[in-house]
Design a protein around this motif. Structure first.
Motif, PDB file in Angstrom:
ATOM      1  N   ILE A   1       6.686   9.263  -2.924  1.00  0.00           N
ATOM      2  CA  ILE A   1       6.009   8.036  -2.510  1.00  0.00           C
ATOM      3  C   ILE A   1       4.557   8.360  -2.179  1.00  0.00           C
ATOM      4  O   ILE A   1       4.230   9.463  -1.737  1.00  0.00           O
ATOM      5  N   TRP A   2       3.714   7.371  -2.408  1.00  0.00           N
ATOM      6  CA  TRP A   2       2.272   7.521  -2.203  1.00  0.00           C
ATOM      7  C   TRP A   2       1.786   6.504  -1.173  1.00  0.00           C
ATOM      8  O   TRP A   2       2.270   5.364  -1.135  1.00  0.00           O
ATOM      9  N   TYR A   3       0.815   6.896  -0.369  1.00  0.00           N
ATOM     10  CA  TYR A   3       0.288   6.013   0.677  1.00  0.00           C
ATOM     11  C   TYR A   3      -1.080   6.529   1.108  1.00  0.00           C
ATOM     12  O   TYR A   3      -1.480   7.654   0.782  1.00  0.00           O
ATOM     13  N   TYR A   4      -1.808   5.697   1.842  1.00  0.00           N
ATOM     14  CA  TYR A   4      -3.087   6.113   2.408  1.00  0.00           C
ATOM     15  C   TYR A   4      -2.888   6.520   3.864  1.00  0.00           C
ATOM     16  O   TYR A   4      -2.223   5.809   4.630  1.00  0.00           O
ATOM     17  N   ARG A   5      -3.458   7.639   4.216  1.00  0.00           N
ATOM     18  CA  ARG A   5      -3.433   8.029   5.619  1.00  0.00           C
ATOM     19  C   ARG A   5      -4.359   7.112   6.406  1.00  0.00           C
ATOM     20  O   ARG A   5      -5.461   6.798   5.969  1.00  0.00           O
ATOM     21  N   GLU A   6      -3.896   6.660   7.568  1.00  0.00           N
ATOM     22  CA  GLU A   6      -4.705   5.837   8.466  1.00  0.00           C
ATOM     23  C   GLU A   6      -4.598   6.403   9.869  1.00  0.00           C
ATOM     24  O   GLU A   6      -3.609   7.072  10.209  1.00  0.00           O
TER      25      GLU A   6
ATOM     26  N   GLU B   1       0.804  -1.223   0.000  1.00  0.00           N
ATOM     27  CA  GLU B   1       0.000   0.000   0.000  1.00  0.00           C
ATOM     28  C   GLU B   1       0.836   1.270   0.000  1.00  0.00           C
ATOM     29  O   GLU B   1       0.276   2.372   0.063  1.00  0.00           O
ATOM     30  N   ILE B   2       2.147   1.143  -0.067  1.00  0.00           N
ATOM     31  CA  ILE B   2       3.026   2.306  -0.208  1.00  0.00           C
ATOM     32  C   ILE B   2       3.812   2.093  -1.483  1.00  0.00           C
ATOM     33  O   ILE B   2       4.519   1.082  -1.635  1.00  0.00           O
ATOM     34  N   VAL B   3       3.665   3.024  -2.430  1.00  0.00           N
ATOM     35  CA  VAL B   3       4.219   2.822  -3.762  1.00  0.00           C
ATOM     36  C   VAL B   3       5.042   4.037  -4.183  1.00  0.00           C
ATOM     37  O   VAL B   3       4.939   5.125  -3.596  1.00  0.00           O
ATOM     38  N   ASP B   4       5.853   3.853  -5.222  1.00  0.00           N
ATOM     39  CA  ASP B   4       6.593   4.978  -5.771  1.00  0.00           C
ATOM     40  C   ASP B   4       5.749   5.673  -6.831  1.00  0.00           C
ATOM     41  O   ASP B   4       4.573   5.316  -7.060  1.00  0.00           O
ATOM     42  N   ALA B   5       6.334   6.657  -7.516  1.00  0.00           N
ATOM     43  CA  ALA B   5       5.570   7.466  -8.461  1.00  0.00           C
ATOM     44  C   ALA B   5       5.056   6.671  -9.649  1.00  0.00           C
ATOM     45  O   ALA B   5       4.095   7.078 -10.308  1.00  0.00           O
TER      46      ALA B   5
END
Length: 314
Positions: free
Chosen positions: A84-89, A63-67
């Motif tokens: 990097i991209w991710y969802y806030r929890e 659930e954490i990815v690069d561009a």
């Protein structure tokens, strides 16, 4: 270190490698330096309020990815210039807000909502899914939805959102050009010794000791409110308020300084210790209406809240 922004604030041509999930758009982080130790160590140090176990679990789930959308691992290198991209929890379960919003209008450019008291406009602090933005994204499937102005969590009423990236700038510019007319209503103490309507002006700054409030200081006024008296019942009155500027907590502070604090205000005149929400005693402040000339068509547009303020029982 890194620079953090919400995914829904990305540029129009930016590629977003993670989809909206249950109304929550992904967040992103620009990495401004190269660091040893791997991605897990970096994230745990960068966000100490989030447990290392939580970051490890998110990395393991991909659930954490690069561009480019490639999943990152715990030992993935941390390089300057990465995004990097991710969802806030949230670390703790989110308390539900037991009040519902109403959608007043939806077209190809705008969504206009009637927000209840206690519901935050956007994710912040301990609120994520229990926010107006995420609720509306989830219900209407609008990943590019963003508010073009804000209401305090404690205030109810009209909020305008844009969901069309191509026309968003035109609507945002309305507020910069001050062509938007906002009208509020409030139940507050009786203002004595004034002829209505009148305009109150003062210089407002962020609180010196409490950053979350505003205060007045000597100097050239930078805030202005036109105040009308609508009715009076005993020691309370209902006012129509026209903020001619948009300072933080402007209406709440102005009425308090006039000796008429808004009913159920926990910040003014004295900020009270946080004891959790009392849903039986909402702040009696309502963003009643908003009007503007449409920047695309020139049409006069206006939207009004259907909510009413609650006079206390006699």
């Amino acid at each position: 270190m890194g620079s953090h922004r919400k995914g829904h604030q990305a540029a129009a041509n930016a590629y977003v490698p993670l989809p909206m999930r249950d109304g929550v758009s992904p967040s992103y982080l620009w990495l401004t330096e190269t660091r040893a130790g791997g991605m897990l160590r970096f994230l745990a140090e960068r966000y100490p309020d989030v447990s290392e176990a939580s970051w490890a679990a998110r990395l393991a789930r991909g659930e954490i990815v690069d561009a480019s959308g490639a999943p990152l691992r715990a030992d993935s290198p941390v390089r300057q210039g990465m995004r990097i991209w991710y969802y806030r929890e949230l670390e703790q379960p989110e308390a539900p807000i037991p009040f519902e919003e109403t959608v007043l209008h939806l077209d190809e450019h705008l969504l206009v909502a009637d927000k209840p008291h206690f519901l935050p406009t956007i994710p912040t602090g301990r609120f994520l899914k229990e926010t107006l933005l995420v609720r509306l994204k989830r219900k209407y499937g609008l990943p590019d939805l963003v508010p073009i102005h804000r209401l305090d969590r404690e205030t109810a009423g009209v909020v305008i959102f844009s969901h069309n990236i191509e026309t968003r700038g035109a609507y945002q510019s309305m507020f910069q050009k001050r062509v938007v007319r906002k009208t509020y209503e409030a139940l507050a103490g009786v203002i004595e010794g004034r002829d209505f309507p009148f305009t109150y002006r003062s210089r407002m700054v962020d609180g010196a000791d409490q950053f979350f409030i505003s205060e007045e200081v000597e100097g050239e006024p930078n805030s202005e409110t036109l105040i009308e008296l609508l009715e009076r019942r005993g020691g309370l009155a209902r006012y129509r308020l026209h903020p001619l500027t948009g300072r933080k907590h402007q209406l709440r502070l102005h009425l308090s300084r006039l000796g008429a604090p808004i009913l159920n205000d926990a910040f003014y005149p004295v900020a009270q210790p946080c004891k959790g929400d009392d849903f039986s005693a909402p702040l009696q402040l309502l963003a009643r209406s908003i009007a503007f000339p449409d920047p695309l068509t020139g049409e006069a547009r206006s939207f009004a809240s259907a909510r009413v303020l609650d006079w206390p029982a006699a």
